[in-house]
Design an enzyme around this catalytic site. Sequence first.
Site, PDB file in Angstrom:
ATOM      1  CB  SER A 134      -2.128  20.305 -11.315  1.00 31.90           C
ATOM      2  OG  SER A 134      -2.257  18.769 -11.275  1.00 31.90           O
ATOM      3  CE  LYS A 135     -10.170  20.550  -7.276  1.00 35.92           C
ATOM      4  NZ  LYS A 135     -10.778  20.591  -7.845  1.00 35.92           N
ATOM      5  NE  ARG A 136      -2.996  16.210 -14.369  1.00 32.71           N
ATOM      6  CZ  ARG A 136      -1.227  15.971 -14.756  1.00 32.71           C
ATOM      7  NH1 ARG A 136      -1.168  14.441 -14.514  1.00 32.71           N
ATOM      8  NH2 ARG A 136      -0.989  16.558 -15.111  1.00 32.71           N
TER       9      ARG A 136
END
Length: 427
Positions: A201-203
């Site tokens: 994901s984005k993180r």
Amino acid sequence: MIKTRFAPSPTGALHIGGVRTALYEYLVAKKGNGTFSLRIEDTDRARIVEGSPEDIIETLNWLGLEVDGEPIFQSKRADIYKEHAKKLVMGEFAYEQDGAIYFKTKKEGKTSIVDLVGNRKIEFDNATQDDFVILKSDGFPTYHLAHVVDDHLMETNPVIRGAEWISSIPKHVMLFEAFGWELPQYAHLPIILGPDKSKLSKRHGAKPASEFRKDGFLPEAILNFMALLGWTPPSGKEILSLSEMISEFDLSDVNIANPIFDITKLEWMNGEYIRRMSDGELTKRLHEFLVDHPAKEKIALVVPLIKERIKKLSDFVPLTDFLWEKLEYDIEVFKKLNIKDQNEILSKIMEKLENMEKPWKNKDFEKTFRGLADELDIKAGDMFQLIRVAVSGQTVTPPLFESIQILGEDKALKRVKEALEFLESTS
Ligand code: GLU
């Protein structure tokens, strides 16, 4: 004939994870002298995001994954799916209920395939397979019907897709059987995870490929990095061009374990590609990347100075901006320096620069300021750091003397004056 296709759903910009799927499909096609096509799976009307097909096409182009033929849009093929769903109803493989058409699954026996990834048998008990929708009440097919019809008509082989489709294998095998069509080979690519083993994901730094482009990543570095997510080339090489990948790639070498996306490795690899580029090539890339750069003609001069110091094309900007942009000095930057009586020393620096024979030479520059440092009993390194901050406003720059040469002697001198004025105004 090998025919592969990349079949993204246009639910947003092309995600970095999708690049690996597209790349492997491309490699398999090229290695087998086959074709690689693009099929936009836009039958789930509610999930379509405007601009997404354009982003997918543009990004594949940028990456150099050239598509054969025109992209196919499933939404334009609604009649074909309807016709095939009707055939299944007529053959009593499917039935209509509440507006939708359902496929009647076999409940006895087992369904299996041998997956090209890991060369492993994947088997399902048919008793677990419920009837499922193939044509929705809006007249559009579900993925299951569209996949089987299109990949049959397009003669796709092998079908390469994400492992999230493994659980749907029995549906697809039963559909191929009902139509009386030959089953393609399947390769299900293990899902990419973040370093903490959770869904990427984005993180973890994952985002659409076009955002990596905006951040100054190179297409060849992205391809190289993505290729190695779950694949080790037989040669063991870590840096491979697209053509080297084509000759080395084989789906049977893809690991079934979930690969881990490590953004720091991508950054390292991007820096490697930058360092291996000729100065001319890097200049060209920077010209393309920095469309609105205020001093394009000077980029070539700076390239040899920064090539070893940047990891992304975008790193060029903060490192070199002081060469053409007006400076805003920040007192905090001066406060961090080891020299404390900066005003006094800056006026001495100014005096030395004013008296230095023009054109300034690196040798004289070094000698003059090492001498001055000795005289004032300060470290030469601290002296040069003060000059650096005075002419650039920052503590990290390309090599100092070369930067001053690009800046120009007069401007460098003026900066030292301005730095002194700035310090006087703040004290
Ligand atoms: N549209 C499907 C997806 O985005 C395609 C799967 C396939 O390649 O068949 O996952």
